[in-house]
Write an enzyme that holds these catalytic residues in place. Structure first.
Site, PDB file in Angstrom:
ATOM      1  N   SER A  63       0.794  -1.234   0.000  1.00 51.19           N
ATOM      2  CA  SER A  63       0.000   0.000   0.000  1.00 51.19           C
ATOM      3  C   SER A  63       0.825   1.281   0.000  1.00 51.19           C
ATOM      4  O   SER A  63       0.250   2.362  -0.123  1.00 51.19           O
ATOM      5  CB  SER A  63      -0.952   0.016   1.189  1.00 51.19           C
ATOM      6  OG  SER A  63      -2.026  -0.854   0.937  1.00 51.19           O
ATOM      7  N   LYS A  66       0.128   3.465  -2.842  1.00 48.01           N
ATOM      8  CA  LYS A  66      -1.048   4.352  -2.865  1.00 48.01           C
ATOM      9  C   LYS A  66      -0.648   5.824  -2.751  1.00 48.01           C
ATOM     10  O   LYS A  66      -1.335   6.706  -3.282  1.00 48.01           O
ATOM     11  CB  LYS A  66      -2.027   3.965  -1.745  1.00 48.01           C
ATOM     12  CG  LYS A  66      -2.664   2.563  -1.928  1.00 48.01           C
ATOM     13  CD  LYS A  66      -3.492   2.170  -0.711  1.00 48.01           C
ATOM     14  CE  LYS A  66      -4.387   0.950  -0.865  1.00 48.01           C
ATOM     15  NZ  LYS A  66      -3.770  -0.338  -1.037  1.00 48.01           N
ATOM     16  N   TYR A 188      -3.986  -2.082 -10.091  1.00 47.78           N
ATOM     17  CA  TYR A 188      -3.886  -1.986  -8.635  1.00 47.78           C
ATOM     18  C   TYR A 188      -2.992  -3.114  -8.086  1.00 47.78           C
ATOM     19  O   TYR A 188      -2.090  -2.871  -7.273  1.00 47.78           O
ATOM     20  CB  TYR A 188      -5.291  -2.043  -8.013  1.00 47.78           C
ATOM     21  CG  TYR A 188      -5.272  -2.119  -6.515  1.00 47.78           C
ATOM     22  CD1 TYR A 188      -5.114  -0.970  -5.737  1.00 47.78           C
ATOM     23  CD2 TYR A 188      -5.377  -3.344  -5.862  1.00 47.78           C
ATOM     24  CE1 TYR A 188      -5.062  -1.054  -4.357  1.00 47.78           C
ATOM     25  CE2 TYR A 188      -5.329  -3.428  -4.482  1.00 47.78           C
ATOM     26  CZ  TYR A 188      -5.178  -2.281  -3.733  1.00 47.78           C
ATOM     27  OH  TYR A 188      -5.120  -2.375  -2.365  1.00 47.78           O
ATOM     28  N   TYR A 239      -4.130   3.674   8.020  1.00 47.50           N
ATOM     29  CA  TYR A 239      -5.458   3.050   8.190  1.00 47.50           C
ATOM     30  C   TYR A 239      -6.114   3.469   9.506  1.00 47.50           C
ATOM     31  O   TYR A 239      -6.009   4.619   9.911  1.00 47.50           O
ATOM     32  CB  TYR A 239      -5.367   1.515   8.075  1.00 47.50           C
ATOM     33  CG  TYR A 239      -4.399   1.059   7.046  1.00 47.50           C
ATOM     34  CD1 TYR A 239      -4.602   1.416   5.695  1.00 47.50           C
ATOM     35  CD2 TYR A 239      -3.264   0.330   7.362  1.00 47.50           C
ATOM     36  CE1 TYR A 239      -3.705   1.022   4.722  1.00 47.50           C
ATOM     37  CE2 TYR A 239      -2.368  -0.065   6.393  1.00 47.50           C
ATOM     38  CZ  TYR A 239      -2.594   0.288   5.086  1.00 47.50           C
ATOM     39  OH  TYR A 239      -1.709  -0.093   4.141  1.00 47.50           O
ATOM     40  N   VAL A 257       1.414  -3.662   3.780  1.00 47.71           N
ATOM     41  CA  VAL A 257       1.449  -4.948   4.493  1.00 47.71           C
ATOM     42  C   VAL A 257       2.696  -5.776   4.178  1.00 47.71           C
ATOM     43  O   VAL A 257       2.883  -6.847   4.752  1.00 47.71           O
ATOM     44  CB  VAL A 257       0.168  -5.795   4.266  1.00 47.71           C
ATOM     45  CG1 VAL A 257      -1.033  -5.149   4.924  1.00 47.71           C
ATOM     46  CG2 VAL A 257      -0.081  -6.074   2.798  1.00 47.71           C
TER      47      VAL A 257
HETATM   48  N1  GLN Z   1      -2.324  -5.727  -1.682  1.00 46.16           N
HETATM   49  C1  GLN Z   1      -2.942  -5.399  -0.438  1.00 46.16           C
HETATM   50  C2  GLN Z   1      -4.433  -5.394  -0.586  1.00 46.16           C
HETATM   51  O1  GLN Z   1      -4.900  -4.942  -1.578  1.00 46.16           O
HETATM   52  C3  GLN Z   1      -2.439  -4.071   0.045  1.00 46.16           C
HETATM   53  C4  GLN Z   1      -2.961  -3.726   1.407  1.00 46.16           C
HETATM   54  C5  GLN Z   1      -1.985  -3.001   2.278  1.00 46.16           C
HETATM   55  O2  GLN Z   1      -0.776  -2.952   2.052  1.00 46.16           O
HETATM   56  N2  GLN Z   1      -2.513  -2.503   3.354  1.00 46.16           N
HETATM   57  O3  GLN Z   1      -5.175  -5.848   0.267  1.00 46.16           O
END
Ligand code: GLN
Length: 303
Positions: A63, A66, A188, A239, A257
């Protein structure tokens, strides 16, 4: 500032926490990573970079991508993105569906999965190839031509992608995606599957410390938009733990993650820390502790 000694002190502080927490379990490729890894790097606004531990070891950015997709949409002139995604913390897990129906298919912010899917859709419309646009930017800023997607992780994301597919279809039903769901998901997943090191990510995120200027001195974002990206990172980048991240670290930060976190000290430097053990919110346990200690030692939180 003697960055090297600060990073060494921060590493000594965080080391006992390395291995704590859980590896990301939702795809086998991430569950296989060595939990004992720890690296930290800092890139200052002049482009000098320092690091300790596994700071040159590539990991799955997840993420953290993002933050780059949002910046690139804004850089492409896509400021209307804010009609399609909000700027408020969600208070829910990053892959939650529950708010989307109440809020008519408009995700709370660009850093939960639903929001990033909308941003990726916009980047795809603006550029014709969202992933290549991101990879070119990351390679240029990090100076590393080998930055690439991990095809095994990307395939695994797709294979285990029912939740993200549900989010995308749901938003499509509200008219909040322009491209086909399959196209948006593919980009994505590939963006999440990019592999980079702490070194590469600190350099690639340094435009956020430079109020929007790239490494070569050209402008990616006007200062106002760089401020906006940093502000949304501070309030939403970790988050439903963004409040405690602000309280402990006091910097804009974006986690993934894969165990990485990019954090920005505006006007000074961008940090990236990596350690794969995650807390229950999906943020690196040792990584948050290291950043907490960094701002304590330097006095460089934004507060
Ligand atoms: N690839 C993960 C997902 O789409 C990314 C989530 C994350 O890093 N928080 O769930």
């Amino acid at each position: 500032m003697d960055y090297q000694s600060v990073l060494e002190e921060v590493t000594a502080f965080a080391r006992p926490l390395v291995g704590r927490g859980q590896l990301a379990q939702y795809i086998p490729a991430l569950a296989d990573v060595d939990a004992e890894r720890f690296g930290i790097a800092v890139a200052d606004v002049n482009g000098d970079v320092y690091g300790v531990g596994d700071w040159q070891e590539p990991f799955s950015v997840q993420s953290i991508s993002k933050a780059f997709s949002l910046a690139l949409v804004l850089a492409e002139g896509g400021e209307r993105i804010w009609d399609r995604v909000g700027t408020e913390p969600s208070g829910n897990p990053f892959n939650s569906l529950v708010q989307l129906e109440y809020e008519n298919g408009i995700p709370r912010n660009p850093f939960i999965n639903a929001g990033a899917l909308v941003v990726t859709d916009r980047l795809q419309s603006l550029t014709g190839d969202a992933t290549t646009t991101m990879l070119e930017f990351l390679r240029a800023e990090s100076g590393n031509p080998d930055v690439a997607c991990d095809p095994v992780v990307a395939a695994s994301e797709a294979e285990h992608g029912d939740r993200n597919a549900a989010l995308a279809h749901f938003m499509a039903s509200y008219g909040n995606l322009d491209n086909p769901v399959a196209t948006v998901l593919e980009h994505y997943f590939r963006q999440c599957a990019i592999r980079m090191s702490c070194r590469d990510l600190a350099l690639a995120g340094a435009f956020l410390a430079r109020h929007g200027l790239r490494g070569d001195g050209t402008r990616l974002l006007p200062p106002r938009e760089a401020k906006q990206v940093n502000a949304v990172m501070l309030t939403c980048g970790t988050y439903d733990a963004a409040g405690s991240f602000a309280y402990r670290v006091g910097l804009p930060g974006k986690s993934g993650v894969g165990g990485g976190i990019v954090a920005v000290v505006p006007g000074r430097c961008t940090l990236c820390v990596w350690s794969p053990g995650l807390d229950s919110y999906g943020n690196s346990v040792a990584g948050v502790a290291a950043l907490d200690h960094f701002t304590t030692v330097t006095g460089w939180s934004v507060f």
